[in-house]
Write an enzyme that holds these catalytic residues in place. Sequence first.
Site, short mmCIF file in Angstrom:
data_model
loop_
_atom_site.label_atom_id
_atom_site.label_comp_id
_atom_site.label_asym_id
_atom_site.label_seq_id
_atom_site.Cartn_x
_atom_site.Cartn_y
_atom_site.Cartn_z
N ASP A 1 -4.28 1.55 5.39
CA ASP A 1 -3.26 0.97 6.26
C ASP A 1 -2.04 1.86 6.38
OD1 ASP A 1 -2.33 0.64 3.69
OD2 ASP A 1 -2.34 -1.55 3.73
N ASP B 1 -9.26 -1.15 0.00
CA ASP B 1 -8.02 -1.58 -0.64
C ASP B 1 -8.21 -3.00 -1.17
OD1 ASP B 1 -6.32 0.62 -0.17
OD2 ASP B 1 -6.12 0.05 1.92
N ASP C 1 -2.67 7.11 4.09
CA ASP C 1 -4.10 6.83 4.01
C ASP C 1 -4.88 7.55 5.11
OD1 ASP C 1 -3.77 5.14 1.86
OD2 ASP C 1 -3.61 3.33 3.08
#
Length: 996
Positions: A711, A383, A715
Site C-alpha cells: 500500500d 500485509d 512497497d
Amino acid sequence: MDDRIIDPSALNREPHVEPADAEESKEVKAQEALLHDVDPSLASADEVAEALNVDTHTGLSSEEAKRRLEKFGANELASAPPVPKWKKFLQQFQDPLVYLLLAATAISLVAWIIEKVNAAPGAEGGEALPFDAIVIVLILIVNAVLGYVQEAKADEAVNALSEMTAPTSNVLRNGRVERIATTDIVPGDVLVLGEGDTVPADGRLFAAASLRIAEASLTGESVPVGKKPETLEKAKALGDRSNMVFNGTSVTQGTGRAIVTGTGMNTQVGKIADLLQSTEDDTTPLQKEMNHVSKILGIAVCIIAVVVLVALAVLEGFHSVHDVIDSLLLAVSLAVAAVPEGLATILTVVLALGVQRMAAHHAIVKKLHSVETLGSASVICSDKTGTLTRNEMTVERVVVPSGEVELTGTGYAPEGDMVSLNGDAVPENIAQEVYATLGAGTLANDGELREGPKPGTWEIVGDPTEVSLVVAARKTHADKRFHHFTRVAEIPFTSERKRMSVITKNDTDSGKLTVFAKGAPDVLLSYCDRIFVNGAVRKLTEGDRQDILKKVEELSREAYRTLGEAYRPLETASLSEVPGIRTNAAGDVSDISEQADVIEHQLVWTGMVGIIDPPRVEVRDAVAEAHRAGVRTVMITGDHPLTAARIASDLGIIEQGGKALTGDELDSMDEKQLDKATSEVSVYARVAPEHKLKIVESLQRQGNIAAMTGDGVNDAPAVKAADIGVAMGITGTEVTKQSAKMILADDNFSTIVAAVREGRGIFDNIRKFLRYLLSSNVGEVFTVFLGVVLAGFLGIKNPDSVGVTVPLLATQLLWINLLTDAAPALAMGVDPTTEDVMNRKPRKLTDRVIDGAMWGDIVYIGLIMAIVTLIGMDMHLSGGVFTDRSVDALGHDAQMVEARTMGFTILVFAQLFNAIASRSHLQSAFKGLFSNKWLWGAIALSIVLQLLVIYVPWLNTAFGTTPLPPMAWLECIGLAAIVLVASEIRKIFLRMRATH
C-alpha cells in the site's frame, strides 16, 4: 515580477463592471497567461492564488471547479487518435489463416472460371455462379462482423475496468479535503499531497512539511528532491524549481499543499506527451501460443495438401482441366477445414468476461494477460493490517507509567469511556497521564475523522492507525486539552524510522515550541531520557525501560499493535534558536526532516496505546483453501514479532507457537541463507519495505510465482517486482496502484484467493474451448484427407469418373467452423469452475497451454469424428463398405449430394457432442451435465442453424445440401454420439491410470 501574474485587476472580479461573458473571458485570459506564458515559481504563493482566484484555506467551490473544467478541459494527456471503426473492421482480416482462406477463395474462383471457359459448346458449364467463392467471402465478412462486435464488447469491458482503476487525488474543495478523479482537477485547485501520492498536475507549493518528491521520470534526478514554498529569486532549470510540483512525479516523504497552475497538456510532462503515445500493446504468452498454433495448422494443411496432390498426380495423373479444378478445390477444402475461424476473438472475449467477473468480486485486474499469471500463483505474500485483518483499528488499552486503562467502544465512532481494568474509577494521576499520551498521539498525526453524510456515520481520511488515536482522544476529550497547539513543522513517519514527530507552538504560552512524537515503543523509547509520571517529569531509569518493554511483549502476545508517545518542550518560540539546529546563509532553518537527530532526543515518555485490529473471519477459510491449492501464504508486517505470530497462528498460516523472522535477522543473512529461510518461514515481522523486495526475489529464485501486496510508496518496488503485484484499493497509494497488476477494491486477502480461483477457472475454460475447437478442426481435416484417399473404397468417387472428389464442400466446412463452432466455444469460455480447481498444484508458466495429453485428446477425437462422418456418407452411397446401395434413377451425383448432407450433419452433431465431452480432460461429461445453461443454448442455436441450411431451398443451393428424411436423422445422431462414447471410454482409462 511579471504583472500578468500579480495584477488582480486583470481578473475583473466585480460582476457589475463588465457583462458576465466579458468578465469570464478576461478571467480565462489572465489564467491562461499564468498557465502558458510565465513561470509561477517566480511569484509568491499569494500572488499565484490571487491570479487564479482561489482561497488556499477553502479551495474552489464545486460550481467553480465545474466551470473551469468546461473551460480548460480534462486533466489528461492528449492520446493518440482512436482507430476508425472501418480500420478496426479491416483488421479482422489481418490474420495468416484468413489469408489462407482468401487464397482458397481465389483458387475456387479461378477453378469456376476455368470450368466455364472449358465447357463444351451448348453445355451449361457447371454452376451458374461461383457459389463456393461467394459463400466463403460472405462467411468471412460475417466472421469479421462477429469478431468486430465481440472485440468491441471486450474493449468496453477493459475500458470499464480502466475507469475502476482510474487515479484519484486529494484536493481542497468547499473547505474540506475531497478525493476526486485526477482527470477532474482544474487550474486553481488546491492539491493536498502526502507520502505515496502521485502528483496529478503542475502546481505552486504554498505549504510543505519535510516534502520530498521523486522527479526522475521528468528530470532524470535519481534522488528525491526536497521541496519548499519559498519564492525563487530567478528562473531556474526544471529540476531546481524547489517550490513547484510536477505532474507524474511521486511524493516519497512528507506532506504539502499546492495551487494547480497547469493541467493536461499544459503541464511539463504534457510537453513531451508525444513520446508517451508510441507504446504498443504487448503480445501475451497465450496470444503468442495461439499464433504459433495457427501457424502450425496452416503449415500442416499446406503440407497435407501438397502430399495429397502429388500422390494423386503420381497415381492417377491430371488428364484434363477438370482434374486440375478438382485438385484445387481439394486444397480449398483442406484450408477451410484447418482454420479455426474466430479463435483470437473468442480468446479475447473469454478473458474480458473473466476479468469482469473478478471485478465484480473486488479484484480489479489491470491487464487481461495477468489472468494467466494469477492461475499459476504459488506464494501469496500479504500485509497483515487491513488485508488479513478488518482494518478497523481501535485503541482499547492505554498503558501509562502509573497504571493502565481500557477504552470502551469499537470502530471509528468517537463514543466510549475510559475505565480501569478492575472496574473502579480512574485515579486523577492516571487520567492525566492518559490525556498526555493521547494528546501526543493526536498531535503527531496526519489522520482525520469527520462525520459522514448521514448522521451517526463517520468517515476517515488517512491511515487507520492514526485515525484510531484521533478517535481515542475524542472519546476521552483529550483533544480539547491540546487544541491550543498548532503544528509548525513535521518530521514524517517512514518505514525505516518507525516514528513521526511534529513541532508545535503553544498559542497560550508565548508561542513556545513543543515536539510531540509517536512510534514503535521499542524504537521511540531509545530516544527518551525522561518520563512523565504523577504529574511531574523525572529521569527515565533502566528499570522503567524494562517495565515498558515487558508490557510491550504482554500486549503483543494479546495481538495488540503498540504505539508509544512522547514529547519534548523546546523552551523557545523560534526553531532557529533551538540548540544544534542548522540554518542557511539567510538565517532560515534548513529542511527540518534532515535534522531529526537534533529534534528527536531527550524526549519525555508519556505512555503507549494498545490497538486491536481483529482478523477477518473469512480469511482463515481463504488461507486453508490456498494451502489446499498448493499456494503458500506468507505474512509480512511491521508489527511486533509476537503480534505477528499470534495473528498468523489464528489464521492458520503457521502452527500454534510458530516463530516470526525479523527484518534485522534477514539483514544478517547471505543469499543462500535467505533462500533457505524464505523456503521455510511464513511470518516476517518488524520488516522494512526493502525486506519485502528481498523476500520476493528470494522466492522467485526458487521458482515460485509470487504475489505481493502493498500500500505504501516504499512497497512499490516489491509490488512491481512480484509476478502478481497487488495494490490496496482503499489504503493503497497511487504510486503502488500504478506499479501493481491487480488492485483489491476491498483490501481483503480472501479476494486474492478468490482471484486465483477465478484465474484458474478462466485458464481451464480456455483449455476447454481450445480442446473443442482444435479437435473439431482436426476432425474436419481428417474427414477431407481420408475421404479423398479412401474415396474409391468408400464409394465417394464415381467409378466412371476421373479426378478428385472431395467428401465435403469448402462452404460446408466453413459453415461448421463459423456458426456451429463459435457459439459453443464462447459458451465454454464461461463454464462454471470445477470442484477440483483448487485441489491441484499451481500450473507453471513454462507449461504449454496445449500439452502432449491435450494433443492426444485432439487427435483421438478428431479421428473418431472423421470415421463416423465417413461411415455415415458411405451408408448413402453405392459401392461403399457398409452399404452397397444401387445407383438409383438420379445417379451418383444425386447420391453424393445426399451423402454430403449426411456427412455435413453428422460432423455438426459430432462436434456438438464433442462440446459436451470437452469440458474436462478427465471428469465424465455427465457430471454437472446441465450446469452451463449457455452451452445448451449454443447447442440449440447450432441445431436450428443446421436445420435451416438443410431445409431452406436457397441455402440448399448455396451449400450443396438436400432435405433429409426422418430416418436419416436417427442415423446422424446415433453416429455422432459415438464421439461422446469414445471420449468417455478414454477418460475411464485415463482416470484408472491416474489412480495407479
